[in-house]
Scaffold this motif. Structure first.
Motif, PDB file in Angstrom:
ATOM      1  N   MET A 221       0.498  -1.548   0.094  1.00 54.38           N
ATOM      2  CA  MET A 221      -0.202  -0.146   0.002  1.00 54.38           C
ATOM      3  C   MET A 221       0.839   0.775   0.237  1.00 54.38           C
ATOM      4  SD  MET A 221      -2.957  -1.239   3.002  1.00 54.38           S
ATOM      5  CE  MET A 221      -2.019  -1.528   4.380  1.00 54.38           C
ATOM      6  N   ASN A 222       0.432   2.684   0.006  1.00 50.81           N
ATOM      7  CA  ASN A 222       1.362   3.231  -0.452  1.00 50.81           C
ATOM      8  C   ASN A 222       1.012   4.197   1.083  1.00 50.81           C
ATOM      9  OD1 ASN A 222      -1.127   4.865  -0.458  1.00 50.81           O
ATOM     10  ND2 ASN A 222      -1.563   4.849  -2.934  1.00 50.81           N
ATOM     11  N   GLY A 223       1.506   5.301   1.266  1.00 52.27           N
ATOM     12  CA  GLY A 223       1.902   6.077   2.237  1.00 52.27           C
ATOM     13  C   GLY A 223       0.027   6.427   2.454  1.00 52.27           C
ATOM     14  N   LYS A 224      -1.022   6.780   1.815  1.00 49.15           N
ATOM     15  CA  LYS A 224      -1.900   7.501   1.930  1.00 49.15           C
ATOM     16  C   LYS A 224      -2.639   6.644   2.657  1.00 49.15           C
ATOM     17  CE  LYS A 224      -5.653  10.288   0.704  1.00 49.15           C
ATOM     18  NZ  LYS A 224      -6.047  11.120  -0.892  1.00 49.15           N
ATOM     19  N   THR A 225      -2.929   5.339   1.896  1.00 50.47           N
ATOM     20  CA  THR A 225      -3.818   4.172   2.293  1.00 50.47           C
ATOM     21  C   THR A 225      -3.440   3.625   3.981  1.00 50.47           C
ATOM     22  OG1 THR A 225      -3.889   3.940   0.201  1.00 50.47           O
ATOM     23  CG2 THR A 225      -4.412   1.865   0.913  1.00 50.47           C
ATOM     24  N   ARG A 226      -2.166   3.468   3.735  1.00 46.09           N
ATOM     25  CA  ARG A 226      -1.290   3.444   5.236  1.00 46.09           C
ATOM     26  C   ARG A 226      -1.997   3.882   5.935  1.00 46.09           C
ATOM     27  NH1 ARG A 226       3.670   1.780   2.649  1.00 46.09           N
ATOM     28  NH2 ARG A 226       4.532   3.613   2.983  1.00 46.09           N
ATOM     29  N   VAL A 227      -2.451   5.280   6.543  1.00 46.96           N
ATOM     30  CA  VAL A 227      -3.036   6.200   7.302  1.00 46.96           C
ATOM     31  C   VAL A 227      -4.180   5.786   7.491  1.00 46.96           C
ATOM     32  CG1 VAL A 227      -3.291   8.390   7.700  1.00 46.96           C
ATOM     33  CG2 VAL A 227      -0.930   7.986   6.557  1.00 46.96           C
ATOM     34  N   LEU A 228      -4.662   5.773   6.012  1.00 41.49           N
ATOM     35  CA  LEU A 228      -6.443   5.378   6.026  1.00 41.49           C
ATOM     36  C   LEU A 228      -6.739   4.341   6.899  1.00 41.49           C
ATOM     37  CD1 LEU A 228      -9.785   5.476   5.157  1.00 41.49           C
ATOM     38  CD2 LEU A 228      -8.384   3.964   3.230  1.00 41.49           C
ATOM     39  N   VAL A 229      -5.771   3.061   6.709  1.00 36.89           N
ATOM     40  CA  VAL A 229      -6.546   1.959   7.355  1.00 36.89           C
ATOM     41  C   VAL A 229      -6.139   2.171   9.405  1.00 36.89           C
ATOM     42  CG1 VAL A 229      -6.029  -0.039   7.881  1.00 36.89           C
ATOM     43  CG2 VAL A 229      -5.967   0.297   5.256  1.00 36.89           C
ATOM     44  N   SER A 230      -4.844   2.589   8.995  1.00 32.32           N
ATOM     45  CA  SER A 230      -4.366   2.905  10.597  1.00 32.32           C
ATOM     46  C   SER A 230      -5.816   3.621  11.206  1.00 32.32           C
ATOM     47  CB  SER A 230      -3.146   3.971  10.915  1.00 32.32           C
ATOM     48  OG  SER A 230      -3.416   5.299  10.621  1.00 32.32           O
ATOM     49  N   LYS A 231      -6.426   4.572  10.742  1.00 33.01           N
ATOM     50  CA  LYS A 231      -7.545   5.142  11.449  1.00 33.01           C
ATOM     51  C   LYS A 231      -8.723   4.267  11.632  1.00 33.01           C
ATOM     52  CE  LYS A 231      -5.857   9.868   9.875  1.00 33.01           C
ATOM     53  NZ  LYS A 231      -5.569  10.325  11.391  1.00 33.01           N
TER      54      LYS A 231
ATOM     55  N   GLN B 118     -19.201  13.234   1.341  1.00 33.88           N
ATOM     56  CA  GLN B 118     -17.457  13.661   0.304  1.00 33.88           C
ATOM     57  C   GLN B 118     -16.437  13.021   1.314  1.00 33.88           C
ATOM     58  OE1 GLN B 118     -17.572  17.704  -0.409  1.00 33.88           O
ATOM     59  NE2 GLN B 118     -19.568  18.092  -2.240  1.00 33.88           N
ATOM     60  N   PRO B 119     -16.671  11.559   2.153  1.00 32.49           N
ATOM     61  CA  PRO B 119     -15.325  11.053   3.412  1.00 32.49           C
ATOM     62  C   PRO B 119     -13.901  11.930   2.268  1.00 32.49           C
ATOM     63  CG  PRO B 119     -16.589   9.437   2.042  1.00 32.49           C
ATOM     64  CD  PRO B 119     -16.860  10.382   1.859  1.00 32.49           C
ATOM     65  N   ARG B 120     -12.850  12.210   3.913  1.00 29.08           N
ATOM     66  CA  ARG B 120     -11.687  12.695   3.500  1.00 29.08           C
ATOM     67  C   ARG B 120     -10.607  11.866   2.546  1.00 29.08           C
ATOM     68  NH1 ARG B 120      -7.528  13.585   8.055  1.00 29.08           N
ATOM     69  NH2 ARG B 120      -5.650  14.224   7.155  1.00 29.08           N
ATOM     70  N   TYR B 121     -10.942  10.590   2.536  1.00 26.76           N
ATOM     71  CA  TYR B 121      -9.882  10.213   1.235  1.00 26.76           C
ATOM     72  C   TYR B 121     -10.962   9.107   0.049  1.00 26.76           C
ATOM     73  CZ  TYR B 121      -6.907   9.946   6.084  1.00 26.76           C
ATOM     74  OH  TYR B 121      -6.026   9.650   7.064  1.00 26.76           O
ATOM     75  N   ASN B 122     -11.599   9.796  -0.199  1.00 27.48           N
ATOM     76  CA  ASN B 122     -12.001   9.225  -1.372  1.00 27.48           C
ATOM     77  C   ASN B 122     -12.016  10.596  -2.069  1.00 27.48           C
ATOM     78  OD1 ASN B 122     -14.385   7.731   0.560  1.00 27.48           O
ATOM     79  ND2 ASN B 122     -14.420   6.510  -2.173  1.00 27.48           N
ATOM     80  N   ILE B 123     -11.348  10.142  -3.559  1.00 29.37           N
ATOM     81  CA  ILE B 123     -11.909  10.987  -4.602  1.00 29.37           C
ATOM     82  C   ILE B 123     -12.846  11.809  -4.009  1.00 29.37           C
ATOM     83  CG2 ILE B 123     -11.575  11.760  -7.042  1.00 29.37           C
ATOM     84  CD1 ILE B 123      -9.655   8.846  -7.233  1.00 29.37           C
ATOM     85  N   MET B 124     -12.931  13.428  -4.656  1.00 32.91           N
ATOM     86  CA  MET B 124     -14.012  14.035  -4.901  1.00 32.91           C
ATOM     87  C   MET B 124     -15.046  13.690  -6.268  1.00 32.91           C
ATOM     88  SD  MET B 124     -14.949  14.901  -2.376  1.00 32.91           S
ATOM     89  CE  MET B 124     -13.624  14.854  -0.013  1.00 32.91           C
ATOM     90  N   LEU B 125     -16.286  13.394  -6.382  1.00 31.93           N
ATOM     91  CA  LEU B 125     -16.695  13.497  -7.548  1.00 31.93           C
ATOM     92  C   LEU B 125     -17.792  14.882  -7.719  1.00 31.93           C
ATOM     93  CD1 LEU B 125     -18.623  10.061  -6.687  1.00 31.93           C
ATOM     94  CD2 LEU B 125     -16.521  10.673  -7.940  1.00 31.93           C
ATOM     95  N   LYS B 126     -17.365  15.313  -9.447  1.00 31.68           N
ATOM     96  CA  LYS B 126     -18.090  16.347  -9.458  1.00 31.68           C
ATOM     97  C   LYS B 126     -18.934  16.527  -9.902  1.00 31.68           C
ATOM     98  CE  LYS B 126     -13.761  19.035  -9.924  1.00 31.68           C
ATOM     99  NZ  LYS B 126     -12.850  19.799 -11.082  1.00 31.68           N
ATOM    100  N   ASP B 127     -20.296  17.557 -10.035  1.00 31.72           N
ATOM    101  CA  ASP B 127     -21.218  17.149 -10.810  1.00 31.72           C
ATOM    102  C   ASP B 127     -21.538  16.679 -12.296  1.00 31.72           C
ATOM    103  OD1 ASP B 127     -22.603  17.482  -8.205  1.00 31.72           O
ATOM    104  OD2 ASP B 127     -23.099  19.420  -8.881  1.00 31.72           O
ATOM    105  N   ASP B 128     -20.728  17.090 -13.064  1.00 29.19           N
ATOM    106  CA  ASP B 128     -20.547  16.629 -14.469  1.00 29.19           C
ATOM    107  C   ASP B 128     -20.176  15.495 -14.485  1.00 29.19           C
ATOM    108  OD1 ASP B 128     -17.698  16.796 -13.738  1.00 29.19           O
ATOM    109  OD2 ASP B 128     -17.260  19.000 -15.399  1.00 29.19           O
ATOM    110  N   LYS B 129     -19.646  14.640 -13.587  1.00 29.42           N
ATOM    111  CA  LYS B 129     -18.620  13.230 -14.216  1.00 29.42           C
ATOM    112  C   LYS B 129     -19.936  12.338 -13.640  1.00 29.42           C
ATOM    113  CE  LYS B 129     -14.760  14.479 -15.800  1.00 29.42           C
ATOM    114  NZ  LYS B 129     -14.596  14.888 -17.109  1.00 29.42           N
ATOM    115  N   THR B 130     -20.912  12.571 -13.788  1.00 31.11           N
ATOM    116  CA  THR B 130     -22.135  11.640 -13.570  1.00 31.11           C
ATOM    117  C   THR B 130     -22.584  10.223 -14.622  1.00 31.11           C
ATOM    118  OG1 THR B 130     -24.275  12.659 -14.351  1.00 31.11           O
ATOM    119  CG2 THR B 130     -23.519  13.306 -12.387  1.00 31.11           C
TER     120      THR B 130
END
Length: 603
Positions: free
Chosen positions: A52-62, A89-101
């Motif tokens: 896992m990358n660093g960001k995912t390891r931080v996610l799992v630790s929380k 809009q969770p912190r660790y998710n990519i933000m989905l914009k309305d035009d990407k429906t």
């Protein structure tokens, strides 16, 4: 910060498609994901070998809590994930914009309606179908519609006046057969609208006619040796047969509703809640309620609805429920759907609450096995309409070989588990020849006559392996003993797993997956196994005894001694002279040795 028991959390997650949610120690939703297999996907986060990358390891630790929602297909998981991420809009998710429906198929509200796809919904009276998580599937449907129904693709204002004034000319689409030319009145409104209605049926999931049409196209192409054309349609057919024309997760026709369902037993109730806003599920939760009194499902569901609506600040005026609810609130409308989109949402809620109930009760039963026993016995009492809990069950089975060596066997279950120390065999004494009915009558009579003489407690349920004939024979013995009203006796027929009650000409059929039927089948199979084992032993002994008696100098008494001492023909053949001498005299030993030596093949 307390440690998170991820192993237990993952073990509670099913191998089903759905959406999972990770929560931190403050109860904040930090990540939403989708999966074709929820358990495998969530478990992969805690695999030490996972790079896992660093960001995912931080996610799992929380992570301190994992929740999930199961759906029917992976496509539905994609759609539900999309709507939940947009809402929370969770912190660790990519933000989905309305035009990407996800895209929709639109039937435009206009004269001679066009059909095309769009990502924007405009409230102009047009009809929208979708959304489509798979763009490829959407284009396949549009291509099939185009091939099957010649429709216009132009944006000309085809009013009756413009057409009558002959303002338009047919274009190339008409020349090549893709359009029937409504712009010059070559096609009537009625004919065009008939095509539109058929297309609506297709988009609503009624694609049987289209599949048949495609198969006919393939057949005709093959007959004309146009294999390339047939192959193209074969590929479309394969996609079409896998296609879901509409999602149970999101639907544009449903704007603002709540969906609740309940599953309960004697001690607990479980309630699932779905909040649907602007055509998307934005909240989902299942709660457990421990019963204090004998509350009804209606009472518990009413309490849960109030709790959910307060917690999630719901202002919806309509609530989808599994049964009628009487609530003194004129502003609320309760709907029990019978079909359509709302029915599918209710089924999704029910699927989640039933799974939650099953998993939670399994956890409780692992900690306290008596809970499982009580539940099974209570369910058996209900299914079989018994007056008492069937804590003591006995099952009879007969065995014979061409009318010879008849035996009966009885197995005993106490608290839904085998009690092997109470198993019994019966050597049939009064029956000659192959008569299963008489054999059953004798075995049942002997069994319960002895129990009455010994003052033993009678079983609450007696099961007879056989149909009406064996059941009648068993009942005859119970009547002779005067206990036919004290115990319940039923027969089970092997072929269709039919259950027969005395005096009832129609059998009872239980659900093939019910625990009641599984216990009865286990009893029947155990009785059969136990009876067959004893029968084979007796048959083998009978065959050996006959063979021994045919040896000169070995009579019936001597044969019985040999069988009691050595138990089997193999051990007699392998016995030494000294071992045989403990049973036989010297002359008999020599006679036995000579007999087996003559029957042995030359080496």
């Amino acid at each position: 910060m307390s440690a998170f028991d991820y192993k237990k959390a993952v073990s509670d997650i099913p191998h089903k498609p759905g959406v999972y949610q990770f929560w931190d120690n403050e109860g904040i939703l930090i990540y939403i994901g989708k999966a074709k297999d929820l358990r495998n996907r969530v478990g992969s986060y805690f695999n030490k070998d996972n790079q896992m990358n660093g960001k995912t390891r931080v996610l799992v630790s929380k992570i301190r809590k994992i929740t999930f929602t199961i759906v029917d297909t992976e496509i539905d998981a994609w759609l539900l994930e999309n709507s939940l991420i947009k809402k929370h809009q969770p912190r660790y998710n990519i933000m989905l914009k309305d035009d990407k429906t996800y895209p929709w198929i639109i039937i435009k509200k206009e004269a001679f309606p066009r059909i095309y796809w769009t990502r924007k919904m405009i409230k102009d009276g047009s009809t929208y179908f979708g959304p489509y998580a798979s763009v490829g599937m959407m284009h396949t449907i549009l291509d099939l519609i185009k091939e099957t129904y010649p429709l216009r693709t132009c944006n000309l204002p085809l009013t009756d006046k413009n057409i009558s004034d002959n303002k338009f000319k047919v274009c190339l689409e008409y020349q090549i057969g893709n359009c029937k030319g409504p712009c010059q009145a070559y096609q009537t409104h009625e004919d065009y609208d008939n095509s539109i209605e058929e297309i609506k049926d297709i988009l609503n999931g009624k694609i049987g006619n289209v599949i048949r049409d495609v198969k006919q196209v393939i057949k005709s192409a093959v007959e004309q040796l146009n294999f390339e054309y047939a192959h193209q349609y074969q590929l479309k057919l394969q996609v079409l047969e896998k296609y879901q024309s509409k999602s149970t997760v999101v639907n544009s026709a449903i704007t603002n509703i709540d969906v609740v369902s309940i599953a309960s037993d004697e001690r607990y109730a479980f309630v699932n809640y779905l909040k649907v806003t602007n055509g998307s599920i934005i909240q989902t939760q299942t709660i457990e309620i421990k019963k204090r009194l004998d509350e009804t499902d209606e009472e518990l569901l009413t309490i849960a609805i109030t709790e959910f609506r307060t917690k999630f600040h719901s202002t919806s005026k309509e609530i989808i429920v599994p049964f009628d609810i009487v609530l003194l609130d004129a502003s609320l409308k309760f709907t029990v759907p019978k079909l359509g989109e709302k029915k599918k949402l209710l089924e999704l809620s029910q699927k989640n609450v039933l799974f939650f109930k099953k998993e939670r009760l399994n956890q409780y039963e692992k900690l306290n096995p008596d809970l499982r026993t009580d539940r099974i016995l209570t369910q058996m009492q209900k299914d079989l309409k018994l007056t008492q809990l069937p804590k003591h069950i006995e099952c009879f089975d007969n065995s014979n070989f061409q009318g010879q060596y008849p035996v009966s066997a009885i197995v005993v279950f106490k608290d839904a588990k085998p009690s092997k120390k109470d198993y019994r065999h019966f050597n049939v004494k009064t029956v000659e020849g192959p008569n299963d009915f008489a054999t059953m009558e004798e075995a049942v009579y002997r069994r319960y006559k002895r129990m009455l003489e010994e003052g033993s407690t009678l079983p609450q349920l007696i099961i007879i392996d056989g149909g009406k004939g064996q059941l009648s024979s068993a009942l005859s013995s119970l009547k002779k003993l005067g206990i036919d009203k004290k115990v319940t006796v039923i027969g089970i027929a092997k072929r269709l797993e039919e259950l027969y009650y005395p005096g009832d000409s129609y059998p009872l059929y239980l659900d093939k997956k019910s625990e009641t039927l599984k216990v009865i089948q286990q009893l029947r199979d155990e009785a059969h196994r136990f009876g067959i084992t004893f029968h084979r032993k007796k048959r083998d002994q009978g065959t050996l005894k006959t063979e021994l008696e045919q040896i000169g100098g070995i009579g019936k008494t001597t044969a019985d001694k040999l069988l009691r001492h050595f138990k089997s023909v193999k051990k007699i053949k392998e016995a030494s002279e000294a071992e045989l001498s403990t049973v036989l005299n010297k002359k008999q030993v020599q006679t036995l040795f000579n007999h087996f030596k003559q029957k042995s093949p030359d080496v």
